[in-house]
Design a protein around this motif. Structure first.
Motif, PDB file in Angstrom:
ATOM      1  N   CYS A 134       0.823  -1.213   0.000  1.00  0.00           N
ATOM      2  CA  CYS A 134       0.000   0.000   0.000  1.00  0.00           C
ATOM      3  C   CYS A 134       0.857   1.263   0.000  1.00  0.00           C
ATOM      4  O   CYS A 134       0.511   2.273  -0.629  1.00  0.00           O
ATOM      5  CB  CYS A 134      -0.914   0.009   1.227  1.00  0.00           C
ATOM      6  SG  CYS A 134      -2.164  -1.292   1.245  1.00  0.00           S
ATOM      7  N   ALA A 135       1.989   1.208   0.697  1.00  0.00           N
ATOM      8  CA  ALA A 135       2.854   2.385   0.812  1.00  0.00           C
ATOM      9  C   ALA A 135       3.490   2.780  -0.512  1.00  0.00           C
ATOM     10  O   ALA A 135       4.027   3.893  -0.634  1.00  0.00           O
ATOM     11  CB  ALA A 135       3.936   2.137   1.859  1.00  0.00           C
ATOM     12  N   GLU A 136       3.419   1.914  -1.522  1.00  0.00           N
ATOM     13  CA  GLU A 136       3.939   2.265  -2.830  1.00  0.00           C
ATOM     14  C   GLU A 136       3.080   3.323  -3.518  1.00  0.00           C
ATOM     15  O   GLU A 136       3.516   3.957  -4.482  1.00  0.00           O
ATOM     16  CB  GLU A 136       4.024   1.011  -3.714  1.00  0.00           C
ATOM     17  CG  GLU A 136       5.086   0.012  -3.267  1.00  0.00           C
ATOM     18  CD  GLU A 136       6.478   0.621  -3.258  1.00  0.00           C
ATOM     19  OE1 GLU A 136       6.846   1.261  -4.259  1.00  0.00           O
ATOM     20  OE2 GLU A 136       7.174   0.478  -2.235  1.00  0.00           O
ATOM     21  N   HIS A 137       1.857   3.516  -3.039  1.00  0.00           N
ATOM     22  CA  HIS A 137       0.952   4.521  -3.624  1.00  0.00           C
ATOM     23  C   HIS A 137       1.194   5.855  -2.920  1.00  0.00           C
ATOM     24  O   HIS A 137       0.886   6.022  -1.739  1.00  0.00           O
ATOM     25  CB  HIS A 137      -0.497   4.067  -3.472  1.00  0.00           C
ATOM     26  CG  HIS A 137      -0.807   2.811  -4.229  1.00  0.00           C
ATOM     27  ND1 HIS A 137      -1.243   2.819  -5.541  1.00  0.00           N
ATOM     28  CD2 HIS A 137      -0.701   1.505  -3.871  1.00  0.00           C
ATOM     29  CE1 HIS A 137      -1.415   1.582  -5.953  1.00  0.00           C
ATOM     30  NE2 HIS A 137      -1.087   0.761  -4.968  1.00  0.00           N
ATOM     31  N   ASP A 138       1.714   6.806  -3.653  1.00  0.00           N
ATOM     32  CA  ASP A 138       2.142   8.065  -3.050  1.00  0.00           C
ATOM     33  C   ASP A 138       0.994   8.887  -2.487  1.00  0.00           C
ATOM     34  O   ASP A 138       1.210   9.764  -1.643  1.00  0.00           O
ATOM     35  CB  ASP A 138       2.911   8.906  -4.082  1.00  0.00           C
ATOM     36  CG  ASP A 138       4.246   8.288  -4.458  1.00  0.00           C
ATOM     37  OD1 ASP A 138       4.793   7.510  -3.649  1.00  0.00           O
ATOM     38  OD2 ASP A 138       4.737   8.579  -5.573  1.00  0.00           O
TER      39      ASP A 138
END
Length: 326
Positions: free
Chosen positions: A161-165
């Protein structure tokens, strides 16, 4: 009550919020009068952040919040979730289904725009595929939601999820019994400006220090029917630790509680001392529990030496007992 900004958003939350799973009756039966007392006490104590989900009590929790909070001025921040309801989990996700679910949540919460919509423990592969985040962006562009985040079960899911800025928040299970997140996920979230909301800070009440091996729970309480993961991820109940083992571990922790703190207060203060954390969302089954939880905001941070001792305790005595995806 101290406040903290949620990630890169404009939302400012009380650092102690209220988890509203109990309001749906999933921790045993609860009356409307008790719910009213819990919510009023939360407001009186300066709590401005309430976390719920469409599936808590089949919408009952959202309905209570809509009845009691919708007309407050200033209005508290309410976060809800999507992803575990009928027709969605495990493989029925679609933009249309999400839109319909959000509309029902808006009706129950008596609002045209949700403050924060979180994916609710959806399967890892659904999040890895990524299309579901595009649907969240569509709802955001259409004004249905202000911000979006995800409630996850594992470090792997959190990192996906953290890959989505544009992700605003991650909701995680994090407490003295589950410290793995300190290694990679919390530093990554802090680096990317993602707010951390901590659910089950007391490991389903285990870290309150009030349970014994003989403690019994109502048949409708997940601490009865899910203690071994029979209904959903076992980590959602007692942090994934067998009940009797957890009781023994808490007894060992009692000697580490500093003067002026209860066991529960030490456990929650430990979480608030972590710089990546925005808010903890302990639940409450009574107004008195709300007051006790809210008081944690006024307590001094724990000593560095105690933090070190609690980490060694986790490494040496706790982590080998954790079951389930983590």
């Amino acid at each position: 009550m101290q406040t903290r900004k949620l990630g890169n958003s404009e939302l400012v939350l009380s650092e102690v919020g209220l988890g509203c799973w109990q309001l749906g009756g999933d921790f045993g039966p609860i009356t409307a009068d008790t719910v009213e007392a819990i919510l009023q006490t939360a407001l009186d104590e300066g709590i401005t952040f309430f976390d719920t989900a469409d599936v808590y009590g089949g919408g009952a929790s959202e309905t209570y919040l809509g009845q009691h909070l919708a007309n407050r001025n200033p209005k508290p921040v309410i976060a809800t979730k999507y992803g575990r309801g009928d027709g969605a989990y495990p493989d029925g996700y679609s933009l249309t289904h999400m839109q319909d679910s959000v509309k029902r949540a808006q009706d129950r919460l008596k609002t045209d725009t949700l403050d924060l919509l979180q994916l609710h423990c959806v399967p890892t592969e659904v999040m890895r595929h990524g299309e579901i985040f595009d649907w969240l962006r569509r709802l955001q562009q259409d004004g249905q939601i202000r911000y979006f985040g995800a409630s996850v079960e594992t470090v792997e899911e959190g990192l996906i999820c953290a890959e989505h800025d544009d992700l605003t928040s991650l909701q995680v299970i994090f407490n003295i019994f589950r410290q793995k997140l300190l290694d990679e996920l919390l530093p990554r979230a802090e680096d990317k400006g993602i707010g951390i909301i901590v659910r089950l800070p007391l490991a389903s009440g285990m870290l309150s220090g009030k349970f014994t091996e003989n403690t019994q729970f109502d048949k409708t309480d997940h601490r009865n029917f899910n203690r071994d993961g029979d209904a959903f991820n076992v980590g959602e109940t007692f942090a994934g630790i067998p009940f009797e083992t957890g009781v023994k571990l808490v007894r060992e922790l009692e000697g580490m509680v500093p003067e002026g703190y209860t066991m529960a207060q030490m456990a929650m203060r430990w979480i608030l001392d972590q710089p990546a954390v925005t808010s903890i969302i302990p639940g409450a089954s009574s107004a008195q529990q709300v007051r006790e939880n809210a008081n944690v905001s006024a307590l001094k941070p724990l000593e560095d030496g105690l933090h070190e001792d609690l980490y060694r305790f986790y490494q040496d005595q706790v982590q080998q007992h954790i079951r389930g995806a983590y």
